[in-house]
Design a protein around this motif. Sequence first.
Motif, PDB file in Angstrom:
ATOM      1  N   PRO A  13       0.825  -1.208   0.000  1.00 13.87           N
ATOM      2  CA  PRO A  13       0.000   0.000   0.000  1.00 13.87           C
ATOM      3  C   PRO A  13       0.860   1.261   0.000  1.00 13.87           C
ATOM      4  N   PRO A  14       0.306   2.376  -0.402  1.00 11.18           N
ATOM      5  CA  PRO A  14       1.060   3.643  -0.345  1.00 11.18           C
ATOM      6  C   PRO A  14       1.583   3.898   1.061  1.00 11.18           C
ATOM      7  N   GLY A  15       2.823   4.350   1.126  1.00  7.16           N
ATOM      8  CA  GLY A  15       3.476   4.566   2.406  1.00  7.16           C
ATOM      9  C   GLY A  15       4.210   3.363   2.942  1.00  7.16           C
ATOM     10  N   GLY A  16       4.045   2.233   2.296  1.00  6.06           N
ATOM     11  CA  GLY A  16       4.684   1.003   2.756  1.00  6.06           C
ATOM     12  C   GLY A  16       6.129   0.881   2.315  1.00  6.06           C
ATOM     13  N   ASN A  84      11.332   2.772   1.029  1.00  4.17           N
ATOM     14  CA  ASN A  84      10.412   3.253   2.049  1.00  4.17           C
ATOM     15  C   ASN A  84       9.515   4.345   1.475  1.00  4.17           C
ATOM     16  N   SER A  85       8.434   4.611   2.170  1.00  2.89           N
ATOM     17  CA  SER A  85       7.493   5.659   1.763  1.00  2.89           C
ATOM     18  C   SER A  85       7.097   5.518   0.297  1.00  2.89           C
ATOM     19  N   LEU A  86       6.748   4.305  -0.075  1.00  2.00           N
ATOM     20  CA  LEU A  86       6.401   4.035  -1.477  1.00  2.00           C
ATOM     21  C   LEU A  86       5.121   4.766  -1.858  1.00  2.00           C
ATOM     22  N   ASP A  87       5.098   5.252  -3.088  1.00  3.77           N
ATOM     23  CA  ASP A  87       3.878   5.880  -3.596  1.00  3.77           C
ATOM     24  C   ASP A  87       3.505   5.259  -4.949  1.00  3.77           C
ATOM     25  N   LEU A  88       2.353   5.676  -5.453  1.00  2.00           N
ATOM     26  CA  LEU A  88       1.807   5.052  -6.657  1.00  2.00           C
ATOM     27  C   LEU A  88       2.774   5.122  -7.833  1.00  2.00           C
ATOM     28  N   VAL A 119       2.408  -0.548  -6.155  1.00  2.00           N
ATOM     29  CA  VAL A 119       1.961   0.235  -5.011  1.00  2.00           C
ATOM     30  C   VAL A 119       0.494   0.591  -5.253  1.00  2.00           C
ATOM     31  N   SER A 120      -0.371   0.071  -4.396  1.00  2.00           N
ATOM     32  CA  SER A 120      -1.798   0.267  -4.613  1.00  2.00           C
ATOM     33  C   SER A 120      -2.538   0.112  -3.297  1.00  2.00           C
TER      34      SER A 120
END
Length: 121
Positions: A13-16, A84-88, A119-120
């Motif tokens: 998920p986003p932020g993961g 870290n802090s993955l986004d779409l 990332v979803s």
Amino acid sequence: QVQLVESGGGLVPPGGSLRLSCTASGNILHISAMGWFRQALGGNERVLVAQVNTGGGTDYGDSVQGRFTISRDNAKNTVYLQMNSLDLEDTAVYYCKAYIYASRSSWGEYWGQGTQVTVSS
């Protein structure tokens, strides 16, 4: 014969966070720079994410600076990418690349088969 094998991709998920690994194997005498590139769906090229040289010097793409960390274990011929802090916009196929000097060969550029990062929410 030299091979690069990646692992660690998946759905997050986003932020993961995710950690990718890439291990080189074969008749390897020396490995120079190792790095990660990514190609988004519909993208025309593989874009630099991060790379690390033999001495540990690093270089990052602008969009991942401060969020991703690249490291390597020379004894294991392995490079890692902590994300870290993955986004779409990080969704892509991630490819490992290494410059390798193999026995009965010369310096060559080798690529892994790619691992999908999605990332979803």
